[in-house]
Design a protein around this motif. Sequence first.
Motif, mmCIF file in Angstrom:
data_model
loop_
_atom_site.group_PDB
_atom_site.id
_atom_site.type_symbol
_atom_site.label_atom_id
_atom_site.label_comp_id
_atom_site.label_asym_id
_atom_site.label_seq_id
_atom_site.Cartn_x
_atom_site.Cartn_y
_atom_site.Cartn_z
ATOM 1 N N ALA A 158 0.836 -1.203 0.000
ATOM 2 C CA ALA A 158 0.000 0.000 0.000
ATOM 3 C C ALA A 158 0.869 1.251 0.000
ATOM 4 O O ALA A 158 0.569 2.234 -0.695
ATOM 5 C CB ALA A 158 -0.925 -0.011 1.216
ATOM 6 N N TYR B 294 -5.131 5.763 -4.200
ATOM 7 C CA TYR B 294 -4.502 6.739 -3.312
ATOM 8 C C TYR B 294 -4.542 8.158 -3.876
ATOM 9 O O TYR B 294 -3.853 9.037 -3.369
ATOM 10 C CB TYR B 294 -3.066 6.307 -2.995
ATOM 11 C CG TYR B 294 -3.060 4.975 -2.292
ATOM 12 C CD1 TYR B 294 -3.248 4.892 -0.918
ATOM 13 C CD2 TYR B 294 -2.942 3.794 -3.017
ATOM 14 C CE1 TYR B 294 -3.292 3.663 -0.278
ATOM 15 C CE2 TYR B 294 -2.986 2.558 -2.379
ATOM 16 C CZ TYR B 294 -3.171 2.510 -1.013
ATOM 17 O OH TYR B 294 -3.221 1.281 -0.390
ATOM 18 N N SER C 208 -12.275 -2.838 -4.954
ATOM 19 C CA SER C 208 -11.451 -2.692 -3.743
ATOM 20 C C SER C 208 -10.664 -1.390 -3.761
ATOM 21 O O SER C 208 -10.545 -0.706 -2.742
ATOM 22 C CB SER C 208 -10.504 -3.885 -3.608
ATOM 23 O OG SER C 208 -9.649 -3.977 -4.739
ATOM 24 N N SER C 209 -10.118 -1.013 -4.925
ATOM 25 C CA SER C 209 -9.381 0.248 -5.033
ATOM 26 C C SER C 209 -10.299 1.432 -4.810
ATOM 27 O O SER C 209 -9.935 2.410 -4.135
ATOM 28 C CB SER C 209 -8.716 0.361 -6.405
ATOM 29 O OG SER C 209 -7.670 -0.579 -6.556
ATOM 30 N N VAL D 157 -10.960 1.769 -1.112
ATOM 31 C CA VAL D 157 -9.825 2.380 -0.412
ATOM 32 C C VAL D 157 -9.835 3.887 -0.633
ATOM 33 O O VAL D 157 -9.616 4.678 0.303
ATOM 34 C CB VAL D 157 -8.502 1.773 -0.894
ATOM 35 C CG1 VAL D 157 -7.314 2.558 -0.344
ATOM 36 C CG2 VAL D 157 -8.397 0.316 -0.463
ATOM 37 N N TRP E 46 -10.189 6.887 2.188
ATOM 38 C CA TRP E 46 -9.276 8.014 2.341
ATOM 39 C C TRP E 46 -10.042 9.329 2.310
ATOM 40 O O TRP E 46 -9.789 10.236 3.112
ATOM 41 C CB TRP E 46 -8.228 8.002 1.221
ATOM 42 C CG TRP E 46 -6.984 7.249 1.557
ATOM 43 C CD1 TRP E 46 -6.647 5.989 1.152
ATOM 44 C CD2 TRP E 46 -5.893 7.712 2.360
ATOM 45 N NE1 TRP E 46 -5.422 5.637 1.660
ATOM 46 C CE2 TRP E 46 -4.933 6.669 2.407
ATOM 47 C CE3 TRP E 46 -5.631 8.895 3.041
ATOM 48 C CZ2 TRP E 46 -3.732 6.788 3.104
ATOM 49 C CZ3 TRP E 46 -4.433 9.018 3.749
ATOM 50 C CH2 TRP E 46 -3.507 7.973 3.769
#
Length: 287
Positions: free
Chosen positions: A3, A40, A190-191, A194, A198
């Motif tokens: 990660a 991210y 899943s991405s 995430v 965030w």
Amino acid sequence: MKALRHFLLALQFFTRIPVTGRLADWVGFSQAMLRASAAYFPAVGVVVGGLVVLLTAALMHYLPATYAPLAAAALGTTWSVWLTGAFHEDGLADVADGLGGSYDRERALIIMKDSRVGAFGAIAVVLILLNKVALLALLGAVGLVWMCFALMAGHVISRTWPLLIIRWLPHVGDEAGSKSKPLADQISTSSLAVALFWCAGALALSTCIAAAVLTGSDPLTLAITQVLPVLKVLAFGSLASALIFVYLLRLFARRLQGFTGDCLGTTQQVCEIAFYLGCTLALGSGH
């Protein structure tokens, strides 16, 4: 560790923050890693927004009070453009040139691939920067807390919307020459989860910090009377950003039948401006 490597790759790809030498060798690179780093993007917003907030707060503290909000907004915006290498502004210019220069889909895509900036692109970048500085200066005139809160939240939420563009539209750019193609192969569930984590976490933390500063109390004992106004500003900003996102999504689907990497940069820039506008409207509606 995986990660962290994906986060650093996103930071390397979307900012000028140095991820070089041995650190870059440790991070590595592959198309699969770049695709995974999409999770991210909001975290990159946390870093960029945080650095802009630090500069803005310092400028507001040390500059003469009368013009401090305007100067801080202008210099903070310059700092953000340098941090990102004008990556998103460049995409905005290309999309403005393409969609403004031709109603034909194929011709618009050709124009967007041209490295030269035309009249539509130049005007779009000038207007987006003027609006950004003006809205941030307005927020700074109301209070430093609101300016910093909007900056942090705006940088985060505006980097979340492009992921939904990737999720819901096909990539229609030049696959051979597009840097965004590895990111556009369809973001995984899943991405996306995430990335939303965030975004939600950063917004929640920013709300708590802003409320704590407004009350002057310990962050663990926030007064509900200050949390609610911050949530109101967040709601107005998020709604304005969401509305412009829906408009852009429909525009790209109708005019291009998909998206290119330039469309992602455009989405980030315009949704950021819309968030600031929503915040200023919330503060001007009787707060």
